[in-house]
Design a protein around this motif. Structure first.
Motif, PDB file in Angstrom:
ATOM      1  N   ILE A 177       0.779  -1.289  -0.058  1.00  0.00           N
ATOM      2  CA  ILE A 177       0.025   0.066   0.019  1.00  0.00           C
ATOM      3  C   ILE A 177       0.911   1.236  -0.092  1.00  0.00           C
ATOM      4  O   ILE A 177       1.854   1.274   0.654  1.00  0.00           O
ATOM      5  N   HIS A 178       0.533   2.240  -0.822  1.00  0.00           N
ATOM      6  CA  HIS A 178       1.423   3.357  -1.083  1.00  0.00           C
ATOM      7  C   HIS A 178       0.863   4.434  -0.279  1.00  0.00           C
ATOM      8  O   HIS A 178       1.628   5.240   0.189  1.00  0.00           O
ATOM      9  N   LEU A 179      -0.506   4.337  -0.192  1.00  0.00           N
ATOM     10  CA  LEU A 179      -1.095   5.586   0.695  1.00  0.00           C
ATOM     11  C   LEU A 179      -2.307   5.107   1.590  1.00  0.00           C
ATOM     12  O   LEU A 179      -2.982   4.444   1.219  1.00  0.00           O
ATOM     13  N   PRO A 180      -1.979   4.892   3.012  1.00  0.00           N
ATOM     14  CA  PRO A 180      -3.029   4.431   3.814  1.00  0.00           C
ATOM     15  C   PRO A 180      -4.491   5.432   3.653  1.00  0.00           C
ATOM     16  O   PRO A 180      -4.552   6.303   3.432  1.00  0.00           O
ATOM     17  N   GLY A 181      -5.379   4.469   3.853  1.00  0.00           N
ATOM     18  CA  GLY A 181      -6.973   5.186   3.880  1.00  0.00           C
ATOM     19  C   GLY A 181      -7.232   6.266   4.754  1.00  0.00           C
ATOM     20  O   GLY A 181      -8.339   6.932   4.560  1.00  0.00           O
ATOM     21  N   VAL A 182      -6.316   6.384   5.685  1.00  0.00           N
ATOM     22  CA  VAL A 182      -6.711   7.549   6.643  1.00  0.00           C
ATOM     23  C   VAL A 182      -6.630   8.862   6.014  1.00  0.00           C
ATOM     24  O   VAL A 182      -7.155   9.813   6.328  1.00  0.00           O
ATOM     25  N   PHE A 183      -5.916   9.147   4.692  1.00  0.00           N
ATOM     26  CA  PHE A 183      -5.894   9.987   4.129  1.00  0.00           C
ATOM     27  C   PHE A 183      -6.912  10.426   2.895  1.00  0.00           C
ATOM     28  O   PHE A 183      -7.128  11.280   2.331  1.00  0.00           O
ATOM     29  N   VAL A 184      -7.672   9.284   2.910  1.00  0.00           N
ATOM     30  CA  VAL A 184      -8.772   9.300   1.887  1.00  0.00           C
ATOM     31  C   VAL A 184     -10.168   9.157   2.461  1.00  0.00           C
ATOM     32  O   VAL A 184     -10.346   8.240   3.171  1.00  0.00           O
ATOM     33  N   GLN A 185     -11.223   9.843   1.836  1.00  0.00           N
ATOM     34  CA  GLN A 185     -12.350   9.993   2.366  1.00  0.00           C
ATOM     35  C   GLN A 185     -13.396   9.440   1.510  1.00  0.00           C
ATOM     36  O   GLN A 185     -14.468   8.924   1.846  1.00  0.00           O
ATOM     37  N   ARG A 186     -13.437   9.373   0.140  1.00  0.00           N
ATOM     38  CA  ARG A 186     -14.109   8.822  -0.947  1.00  0.00           C
ATOM     39  C   ARG A 186     -13.473   8.067  -2.017  1.00  0.00           C
ATOM     40  O   ARG A 186     -12.268   8.470  -2.473  1.00  0.00           O
ATOM     41  N   VAL A 187     -13.798   7.107  -2.467  1.00  0.00           N
ATOM     42  CA  VAL A 187     -13.222   6.373  -3.636  1.00  0.00           C
ATOM     43  C   VAL A 187     -14.383   5.922  -4.444  1.00  0.00           C
ATOM     44  O   VAL A 187     -15.610   5.501  -4.343  1.00  0.00           O
ATOM     45  N   VAL A 188     -13.925   6.153  -5.738  1.00  0.00           N
ATOM     46  CA  VAL A 188     -14.828   5.845  -6.890  1.00  0.00           C
ATOM     47  C   VAL A 188     -14.090   4.970  -7.967  1.00  0.00           C
ATOM     48  O   VAL A 188     -12.869   5.143  -8.263  1.00  0.00           O
ATOM     49  N   ALA A 189     -15.008   3.843  -8.133  1.00  0.00           N
ATOM     50  CA  ALA A 189     -14.608   2.823  -9.023  1.00  0.00           C
ATOM     51  C   ALA A 189     -14.665   3.373 -10.374  1.00  0.00           C
ATOM     52  O   ALA A 189     -15.661   3.566 -10.707  1.00  0.00           O
ATOM     53  N   LEU A 190     -13.595   3.163 -11.213  1.00  0.00           N
ATOM     54  CA  LEU A 190     -13.859   3.659 -12.614  1.00  0.00           C
ATOM     55  C   LEU A 190     -14.450   2.415 -13.257  1.00  0.00           C
ATOM     56  O   LEU A 190     -14.238   1.193 -13.197  1.00  0.00           O
ATOM     57  N   THR A 191     -14.996   2.594 -14.487  1.00  0.00           N
ATOM     58  CA  THR A 191     -15.635   1.495 -15.579  1.00  0.00           C
ATOM     59  C   THR A 191     -14.288   1.147 -16.173  1.00  0.00           C
ATOM     60  O   THR A 191     -13.346   1.830 -16.330  1.00  0.00           O
ATOM     61  N   PRO A 192     -14.345  -0.125 -16.867  1.00  0.00           N
ATOM     62  CA  PRO A 192     -13.260  -0.512 -17.698  1.00  0.00           C
ATOM     63  C   PRO A 192     -13.063   0.373 -18.700  1.00  0.00           C
ATOM     64  O   PRO A 192     -11.787   0.609 -19.114  1.00  0.00           O
ATOM     65  N   ARG A 193     -13.859   0.879 -19.365  1.00  0.00           N
ATOM     66  CA  ARG A 193     -13.620   1.936 -20.415  1.00  0.00           C
ATOM     67  C   ARG A 193     -12.730   3.155 -19.798  1.00  0.00           C
ATOM     68  O   ARG A 193     -12.040   3.715 -20.491  1.00  0.00           O
ATOM     69  N   GLN A 194     -13.330   3.674 -18.654  1.00  0.00           N
ATOM     70  CA  GLN A 194     -12.612   4.695 -18.094  1.00  0.00           C
ATOM     71  C   GLN A 194     -11.157   4.548 -17.547  1.00  0.00           C
ATOM     72  O   GLN A 194     -10.387   5.218 -17.867  1.00  0.00           O
ATOM     73  N   ALA A 195     -11.007   3.352 -17.316  1.00  0.00           N
ATOM     74  CA  ALA A 195      -9.974   2.946 -16.686  1.00  0.00           C
ATOM     75  C   ALA A 195      -8.709   2.745 -17.718  1.00  0.00           C
ATOM     76  O   ALA A 195      -7.497   2.955 -17.365  1.00  0.00           O
TER      77      ALA A 195
END
Length: 252
Positions: free
Chosen positions: A221-239
């Motif tokens: 893990i490069h960045l622990p979740g304590v620094f992140v409040q929201r996560v958005v999963a990209l679609t395969p096309r967006q990724a």
């Protein structure tokens, strides 16, 4: 603990006019394009942006810039963005230029709660002495210049005082993320993303692949979740959408 948000539009819905943003990426590598496009559609304006650069013409933060949504930029260079240069020289946007390493450390310091630090970078230049144009008049004259910074000697060597940066929001792009907000970045796309994420009071991460808690090796893990409040999963096309800033090919 589940920080997953259904869509990019929902994730950026509360970014208000005049908000400050730390945005990851370098050129077009690791840029949170989906979140930027969602913010463009959302309509927030008069934004203050902290990023290594302001995207390119028609890409990354360049889309917000071209729409007149950005009023101030803190960056290390203008890059190859002609619209950015035009708006800067015509007085349409204020720009604070800072050495790239200093910008990285200012973001990291802000995220760690360090208000300021001393660095030798910039000594003997307008970065320390002041005078770098921040805003121009429409006819190209300097309307506002950077003030001189505090200088102090350590071991006989002068150092300039730089202040840590915190922002209202941060937008970042990661290769992997879990529902707790832990992030993994892919190679050079790591660039400014972890630092921008640390600086934001509310950090929003778009991830190419969302996994369940426990699936990520803690040592990876490069960045622990304590620094992140929201996560958005990209679609395969967006990724899969990874534009190339400057394509170089070998001569035949």
């Amino acid at each position: 603990m589940d920080k997953a948000v259904a869509s990019a539009a929902q994730a950026v819905a509360d970014i208000a006019d005049g908000a400050s943003l730390a945005v990851g990426g370098f050129g077009l590598t690791g840029v949170p394009d989906t979140l930027i496009r969602a913010l463009h559609e959302q309509g927030a304006t008069a934004l203050s942006v902290v990023s290594n650069n302001c995207g390119v013409d028609g890409g990354g933060l360049g889309t917000l810039l071209a729409a007149g949504r950005i009023r101030r930029v803190t960056a290390s260079y203008l890059g190859n963005n002609k619209e950015f240069a035009r708006r800067y020289l015509s007085g349409e946007v204020e720009v604070e230029l800072t050495p790239q390493g200093s910008l990285a450390e200012r973001l990291r310091a802000g995220g760690c709660g360090i208000p300021a630090f001393y660095t030798p970078a910039g000594i003997g230049t307008q970065v320390a002495d002041g005078g770098l144009p921040r805003r121009h008049t429409p006819d190209g004259r300097v309307a506002k210049a950077a003030p001189p910074k505090e200088i102090r000697e350590f071991d006989g060597r002068p150092h300039v005082l730089e202040h840590g940066i915190t922002t209202d929001f941060a937008l970042v792009h990661a290769a992997l993320g879990d529902r707790h907000g832990n992030l993994v970045f892919h190679r050079t796309a790591r660039n400014f993303n972890p630092l921008a994420a640390m600086a934001g009071h509310v950090t929003i991460a778009e991830v190419e692949r969302l996994v369940e808690p426990g699936e990520l090796d803690p040592d990876h893990i490069h960045l622990p979740g304590v620094f992140v409040q929201r996560v958005v999963a990209l679609t395969p096309r967006q990724a899969a959408g990874k534009p190339i800033e400057r394509r170089t090919v070998r001569t035949a």
